[in-house]
Design a protein around this motif. Sequence first.
Motif, PDB file in Angstrom:
ATOM      1  N   TRP A   3       5.309  -6.973  11.493  1.00 29.11           N
ATOM      2  CA  TRP A   3       6.673  -6.912  12.020  1.00 29.11           C
ATOM      3  C   TRP A   3       6.694  -7.459  13.443  1.00 29.11           C
ATOM      4  O   TRP A   3       5.702  -7.386  14.163  1.00 29.11           O
ATOM      5  N   GLU A  36      -3.945  -0.445   6.582  1.00 36.44           N
ATOM      6  CA  GLU A  36      -2.517  -0.767   6.578  1.00 36.44           C
ATOM      7  C   GLU A  36      -2.031  -1.134   7.972  1.00 36.44           C
ATOM      8  O   GLU A  36      -2.482  -0.576   8.980  1.00 36.44           O
ATOM      9  N   VAL A  38       1.069  -0.482  10.169  1.00 36.49           N
ATOM     10  CA  VAL A  38       2.077   0.569  10.150  1.00 36.49           C
ATOM     11  C   VAL A  38       3.050   0.360  11.308  1.00 36.49           C
ATOM     12  O   VAL A  38       2.638   0.207  12.465  1.00 36.49           O
ATOM     13  N   SER A 140       7.040   2.970   8.762  1.00 37.18           N
ATOM     14  CA  SER A 140       7.119   2.067   7.621  1.00 37.18           C
ATOM     15  C   SER A 140       5.762   1.457   7.331  1.00 37.18           C
ATOM     16  O   SER A 140       5.038   1.038   8.239  1.00 37.18           O
ATOM     17  N   THR A 141       5.406   1.431   6.038  1.00 34.68           N
ATOM     18  CA  THR A 141       4.193   0.776   5.564  1.00 34.68           C
ATOM     19  C   THR A 141       4.599  -0.295   4.559  1.00 34.68           C
ATOM     20  O   THR A 141       5.786  -0.563   4.372  1.00 34.68           O
ATOM     21  N   SER A 142       3.642  -0.868   3.904  1.00 35.03           N
ATOM     22  CA  SER A 142       3.949  -1.896   2.907  1.00 35.03           C
ATOM     23  C   SER A 142       4.617  -1.321   1.669  1.00 35.03           C
ATOM     24  O   SER A 142       5.256  -2.049   0.911  1.00 35.03           O
ATOM     25  N   GLN A 143       4.491   0.008   1.462  1.00 32.16           N
ATOM     26  CA  GLN A 143       5.047   0.609   0.251  1.00 32.16           C
ATOM     27  C   GLN A 143       6.368   1.347   0.464  1.00 32.16           C
ATOM     28  O   GLN A 143       7.203   1.414  -0.438  1.00 32.16           O
ATOM     29  N   THR A 145       9.258   3.536   3.536  1.00 36.60           N
ATOM     30  CA  THR A 145       9.743   3.758   4.898  1.00 36.60           C
ATOM     31  C   THR A 145      10.312   5.167   4.997  1.00 36.60           C
ATOM     32  O   THR A 145      11.208   5.543   4.241  1.00 36.60           O
ATOM     33  N   THR A 159      15.911  -2.105   3.467  1.00 32.12           N
ATOM     34  CA  THR A 159      14.668  -2.110   2.702  1.00 32.12           C
ATOM     35  C   THR A 159      14.802  -2.947   1.428  1.00 32.12           C
ATOM     36  O   THR A 159      14.010  -2.802   0.502  1.00 32.12           O
ATOM     37  N   SER A 198       8.983  -1.429   2.224  1.00 30.63           N
ATOM     38  CA  SER A 198       8.860  -1.505   3.674  1.00 30.63           C
ATOM     39  C   SER A 198      10.188  -1.925   4.291  1.00 30.63           C
ATOM     40  O   SER A 198      11.072  -2.461   3.615  1.00 30.63           O
ATOM     41  N   ALA A 199      10.325  -1.668   5.578  1.00 28.87           N
ATOM     42  CA  ALA A 199      11.549  -2.035   6.284  1.00 28.87           C
ATOM     43  C   ALA A 199      11.566  -3.539   6.537  1.00 28.87           C
ATOM     44  O   ALA A 199      10.670  -4.075   7.194  1.00 28.87           O
ATOM     45  N   ARG A 272      10.605  -7.551   9.684  1.00 31.33           N
ATOM     46  CA  ARG A 272       9.356  -7.850   8.994  1.00 31.33           C
ATOM     47  C   ARG A 272       9.123  -9.344   8.921  1.00 31.33           C
ATOM     48  O   ARG A 272      10.051 -10.114   8.659  1.00 31.33           O
TER      49      ARG A 272
END
Length: 274
Positions: A3, A36, A38, A140-143, A145, A159, A198-199, A272
């Motif tokens: 991001w 990750e 983050v 927020s992570t890759s999976q 938020t 998202t 993720s956001a 992102r």
Amino acid sequence: MNWRVVSAAAIGTSHRTNGSDCQDDCWAMVEQLGDERVLTIFVADGAGSARHGRDGATTAVQSAARFVAEAFASEAPVLTTERAPALARDCVQAVRSAILEVASTRRDAGAAGELDAVNEADKKSLGARDFACTFLGAISTSQATLVFQIGDGAIVLDTGNGLELFTAPMTGEYANMTHFVTQDDCLEVMVHKLYAGSALKLAAFSDGLQRLALNMSQGTPHEPFFEPFFTVLAKATAEQEDLLQTQLAAFLDSAPVNERTDDDKSLALAVRCE
């Protein structure tokens, strides 16, 4: 995945006039935690009635950032429906505990005559209420938020379904009142939500920007306010982030903004990029 982030706070004209400091603080950071990347965003606004609201806000964002780094140091940074509520609660508890510790340390130092800046009233009664602040958080992570909030101000995010308002700014029992992370019932008044994905875009801001950034009657983000920020941030390089912070601070203290609000204002943004 990564991001671009930027954050800044600016004093309100009313605070500048009465000689008080800016009571807002904010944080936007991307860190490698485990395997990750983050994103963490935190915004806090010290209560106008609190003698040390600015210190409360600064303690809140710093302790929240430290909590996330430590929480994900021992466990994989995975946000699930089972884990997210506890993570939000634990973060808020860590923030409140940190503020209580600051209050206690200041009180003890003042009583021992070690801190000249603490006046006689503070030496006897300095407590959490003197550091009261609102608190907004996003992880927020890759999976997924996770967003959570105590008090006014707001979080808007996208998202994958367009820009949306997480929750309406929280008010108290009476007009011009809100909730604070220092309250005994902070966990009861906290609201949180876990979004899948993720956001793509995320913004968190204090109540000083609410009238500019939200369609208050509709309960929706005012997208023309956000899009220029997101567009510029999406095109920025990592080397330009410091310059963007300076420019954002200048915008928050500009005449067009100050004509719409005399309060302190803080804004943290993330976009992102692949």
